[in-house]
Scaffold this motif. Structure first.
Motif, PDB file in Angstrom:
ATOM      1  N   ARG A  71       0.805  -1.222  -0.014  1.00 45.26           N
ATOM      2  CA  ARG A  71       0.094  -0.238   0.088  1.00 45.26           C
ATOM      3  C   ARG A  71       0.845   1.213   0.044  1.00 45.26           C
ATOM      4  O   ARG A  71       0.457   2.182  -0.833  1.00 45.26           O
ATOM      5  CB  ARG A  71      -0.937   0.048   1.353  1.00 45.26           C
ATOM      6  N   ALA A  72       1.950   1.372   0.928  1.00 44.46           N
ATOM      7  CA  ALA A  72       2.726   2.316   0.848  1.00 44.46           C
ATOM      8  C   ALA A  72       3.506   2.769  -0.492  1.00 44.46           C
ATOM      9  O   ALA A  72       3.458   3.771  -0.738  1.00 44.46           O
ATOM     10  CB  ALA A  72       3.802   2.127   1.867  1.00 44.46           C
ATOM     11  N   ILE A  73       4.150   1.439  -1.409  1.00 47.07           N
ATOM     12  CA  ILE A  73       4.373   1.779  -2.378  1.00 47.07           C
ATOM     13  C   ILE A  73       3.621   2.588  -3.529  1.00 47.07           C
ATOM     14  O   ILE A  73       3.907   3.237  -4.235  1.00 47.07           O
ATOM     15  CB  ILE A  73       4.987   0.488  -3.028  1.00 47.07           C
ATOM     16  N   VAL A  74       2.415   2.040  -3.594  1.00 46.39           N
ATOM     17  CA  VAL A  74       1.072   2.484  -4.519  1.00 46.39           C
ATOM     18  C   VAL A  74       0.934   3.798  -4.016  1.00 46.39           C
ATOM     19  O   VAL A  74       0.819   4.634  -5.106  1.00 46.39           O
ATOM     20  CB  VAL A  74       0.160   1.417  -4.353  1.00 46.39           C
ATOM     21  N   ARG A  75       0.829   4.333  -2.714  1.00 42.49           N
ATOM     22  CA  ARG A  75       0.554   5.632  -2.361  1.00 42.49           C
ATOM     23  C   ARG A  75       1.800   6.387  -2.782  1.00 42.49           C
ATOM     24  O   ARG A  75       1.318   7.630  -3.250  1.00 42.49           O
ATOM     25  CB  ARG A  75       0.260   5.675  -0.916  1.00 42.49           C
ATOM     26  N   GLN A  76       2.999   6.167  -2.686  1.00 46.84           N
ATOM     27  CA  GLN A  76       4.017   6.994  -2.551  1.00 46.84           C
ATOM     28  C   GLN A  76       4.520   7.065  -4.119  1.00 46.84           C
ATOM     29  O   GLN A  76       5.079   7.956  -4.607  1.00 46.84           O
ATOM     30  CB  GLN A  76       5.182   6.743  -1.867  1.00 46.84           C
ATOM     31  N   GLU A  77       4.312   6.013  -4.913  1.00 47.81           N
ATOM     32  CA  GLU A  77       4.971   5.819  -6.272  1.00 47.81           C
ATOM     33  C   GLU A  77       4.067   5.306  -7.283  1.00 47.81           C
ATOM     34  O   GLU A  77       4.613   5.358  -8.424  1.00 47.81           O
ATOM     35  CB  GLU A  77       6.241   4.990  -5.944  1.00 47.81           C
ATOM     36  N   GLY A  78       2.688   5.089  -6.987  1.00 45.74           N
ATOM     37  CA  GLY A  78       1.746   4.607  -7.839  1.00 45.74           C
ATOM     38  C   GLY A  78       1.765   3.325  -8.253  1.00 45.74           C
ATOM     39  O   GLY A  78       2.847   2.485  -7.798  1.00 45.74           O
ATOM     40  N   ILE A  79       0.868   2.803  -8.682  1.00 48.77           N
ATOM     41  CA  ILE A  79       0.617   1.248  -9.007  1.00 48.77           C
ATOM     42  C   ILE A  79       1.914   0.659  -9.880  1.00 48.77           C
ATOM     43  O   ILE A  79       2.306  -0.403  -9.547  1.00 48.77           O
ATOM     44  CB  ILE A  79      -0.673   0.712  -9.797  1.00 48.77           C
ATOM     45  N   THR A  80       2.420   1.569 -10.729  1.00 44.17           N
ATOM     46  CA  THR A  80       3.630   1.142 -11.542  1.00 44.17           C
ATOM     47  C   THR A  80       4.653   0.740 -10.513  1.00 44.17           C
ATOM     48  O   THR A  80       5.757   0.226 -11.059  1.00 44.17           O
ATOM     49  CB  THR A  80       3.964   1.946 -12.657  1.00 44.17           C
ATOM     50  N   GLY A  81       4.826   1.335  -9.479  1.00 42.05           N
ATOM     51  CA  GLY A  81       6.002   1.176  -8.532  1.00 42.05           C
ATOM     52  C   GLY A  81       6.014  -0.376  -8.069  1.00 42.05           C
ATOM     53  O   GLY A  81       7.116  -0.647  -7.696  1.00 42.05           O
ATOM     54  N   LEU A  82       4.875  -1.205  -8.114  1.00 44.30           N
ATOM     55  CA  LEU A  82       5.276  -2.503  -7.760  1.00 44.30           C
ATOM     56  C   LEU A  82       5.472  -3.313  -9.043  1.00 44.30           C
ATOM     57  O   LEU A  82       5.969  -4.579  -8.775  1.00 44.30           O
ATOM     58  CB  LEU A  82       3.582  -3.070  -7.674  1.00 44.30           C
ATOM     59  N   TRP A  83       5.820  -2.724 -10.116  1.00 41.34           N
ATOM     60  CA  TRP A  83       6.338  -3.253 -11.183  1.00 41.34           C
ATOM     61  C   TRP A  83       7.941  -2.792 -11.554  1.00 41.34           C
ATOM     62  O   TRP A  83       8.349  -2.971 -12.662  1.00 41.34           O
ATOM     63  CB  TRP A  83       5.646  -3.406 -12.380  1.00 41.34           C
ATOM     64  N   LYS A  84       8.586  -2.088 -10.751  1.00 43.70           N
ATOM     65  CA  LYS A  84       9.862  -1.576 -10.852  1.00 43.70           C
ATOM     66  C   LYS A  84      10.985  -2.798 -11.148  1.00 43.70           C
ATOM     67  O   LYS A  84      10.817  -3.677 -10.277  1.00 43.70           O
ATOM     68  CB  LYS A  84      10.354  -0.773  -9.868  1.00 43.70           C
ATOM     69  N   GLY A  85      11.600  -2.517 -12.114  1.00 46.44           N
ATOM     70  CA  GLY A  85      12.633  -3.486 -12.524  1.00 46.44           C
ATOM     71  C   GLY A  85      11.943  -4.739 -13.116  1.00 46.44           C
ATOM     72  O   GLY A  85      12.822  -5.547 -13.534  1.00 46.44           O
ATOM     73  N   ASN A  86      10.981  -4.481 -13.732  1.00 46.47           N
ATOM     74  CA  ASN A  86      10.305  -5.699 -14.303  1.00 46.47           C
ATOM     75  C   ASN A  86      10.915  -5.943 -15.584  1.00 46.47           C
ATOM     76  O   ASN A  86      10.788  -7.042 -16.086  1.00 46.47           O
ATOM     77  CB  ASN A  86       8.738  -5.274 -14.657  1.00 46.47           C
ATOM     78  N   ILE A  87      11.306  -5.033 -16.410  1.00 49.18           N
ATOM     79  CA  ILE A  87      11.848  -5.235 -17.669  1.00 49.18           C
ATOM     80  C   ILE A  87      13.083  -6.252 -17.480  1.00 49.18           C
ATOM     81  O   ILE A  87      13.260  -7.079 -18.174  1.00 49.18           O
ATOM     82  CB  ILE A  87      12.031  -3.734 -18.368  1.00 49.18           C
TER      83      ILE A  87
END
Length: 319
Positions: A71-87
């Motif tokens: 929840r903290a990541i989504v709130r501070q960085e947006g939903i895309t924050g949960l896929w950081k480093g995905n590429i």
């Protein structure tokens, strides 16, 4: 057929194995990416969660638990924050899956030809898994490091793109920069994959006999059990690997600004034990198990299904 080859299953052709392994890695990675980001954030967090007074000196977020961190990541960085480093992670998982299953298949078939000195099935599975894991990990390690660094980024963007990250690391840290913590990774993955495939091959026939498991989910269930057992045993080395991967000139710029300077596997373990105790070596274990179970389930289920489809397609084409 030799007497010792009765327990060797049909692993398909080399091309089928590579394609099935790559597809399995691709799908698995996308599904568990958010849990992977949460795990990395928790592993890099060094302050005590049980001592609120220590939080006053923290520069960066204080994460507590899987859901609250998400929840903290989504709130501070947006939903895309949960896929950081995905590429880089997707590229890594595709290559890793293809290399892992190819090496496992090749080693298994080689060991099957050692009659009359053939090893017991459990020993064959352990050795094949260890070889497969070690080769795949060492080959794809730079992508693993990039995945960790992107996932460790908070709102501040350290690397603008995958290409720029490769260029910057090469310029600032040299070729060795792409292999920070590789020794911990290999030391972790060899026993992990050995234990995983031993447990998987042991549980798979048992799970297959359970009639109430639909759509071939016996493979997935066996993957879950095997993953939980293996992951728990080698988790401290996984944590040490993450701490070493974020060393270098950008160490103080990640979401956790107070990541201590570390040098070497043994020294990092001793530092964690001295400053955080044994519990410090298991930061993020819960979310790691939550991630590892579905990841292994999706990987093994997809691999077995895709491999079977490819084999059936080849047989149909022959007619």
């Amino acid at each position: 057929m030799s007497a010792g080859s009765e327990h060797l299953k049909d692993e398909g052709t080399k091309g089928q194995t590579i394609l099935a392994g790559g597809i399995a890695g691709l799908i698995s990675r996308f599904c568990i990416a958010p849990l992977d980001v949460v795990k990395i954030r928790l592993q890099l967090q060094i302050h005590s969660l049980s001592d609120p007074a220590s939080h006053s000196t923290v520069v960066g977020p204080v994460y507590k638990g899987t859901l609250s961190t998400m929840r903290a990541i989504v709130r501070q960085e947006g939903i895309t924050g949960l896929w950081k480093g995905n590429i880089p992670a997707e590229i890594m998982y595709v290559c890793y899956g293809a290399l892992q299953f190819t090496a496992y298949r090749t080693t298994t078939q080689f060991l099957a030809e050692l009659d009359p000195y053939r090893l017991p099935p459990a020993a064959e599975s352990f050795l094949s898994g260890a070889v497969a894991g070690g080769m795949a990990t060492a080959t794809t390690y730079p992508l693993d490091l990039l995945r960790t660094r992107f996932a460790a980024q908070g709102p501040e963007q350290i690397y603008k793109s995958l290409r720029s990250s490769v260029v910057e690391i090469a310029q600032q840290e040299g070729p060795a920069g792409f292999f920070r913590g590789c020794s911990a990774a290999v030391a972790q993955i060899v026993p992990y994959m050995g234990l995983f495939f031993t447990a998987y091959e042991g549980f798979r026939p048992v799970m297959a006999e359970l009639d109430h498991l639909p759509f071939g989910t016996g493979d997935a269930a066996a993957g879950v059990v095997a993953s939980v057992l293996a992951k728990t045993g080698v988790f401290p080395l996984d944590l040490v690997r993450k701490r070493l991967q974020v060393q270098g000139p950008t160490r103080t710029r990640y979401v956790h600004r107070n990541i201590p300077e570390s040098n070497g596997v043994a020294r990092t373990i001793m530092m964690i034990l001295r400053t955080q105790g044994v519990r410090g070596l298991y930061r993020g274990l819960t979310v790691s198990l939550l991630k590892a179970a579905p990841a292994s389930a999706v990987t093994m289920w997809t691999y077995e299904r895709v491999l079977r489809i490819l084999q059936e397609t080849e047989v149909a084409a022959a007619y």
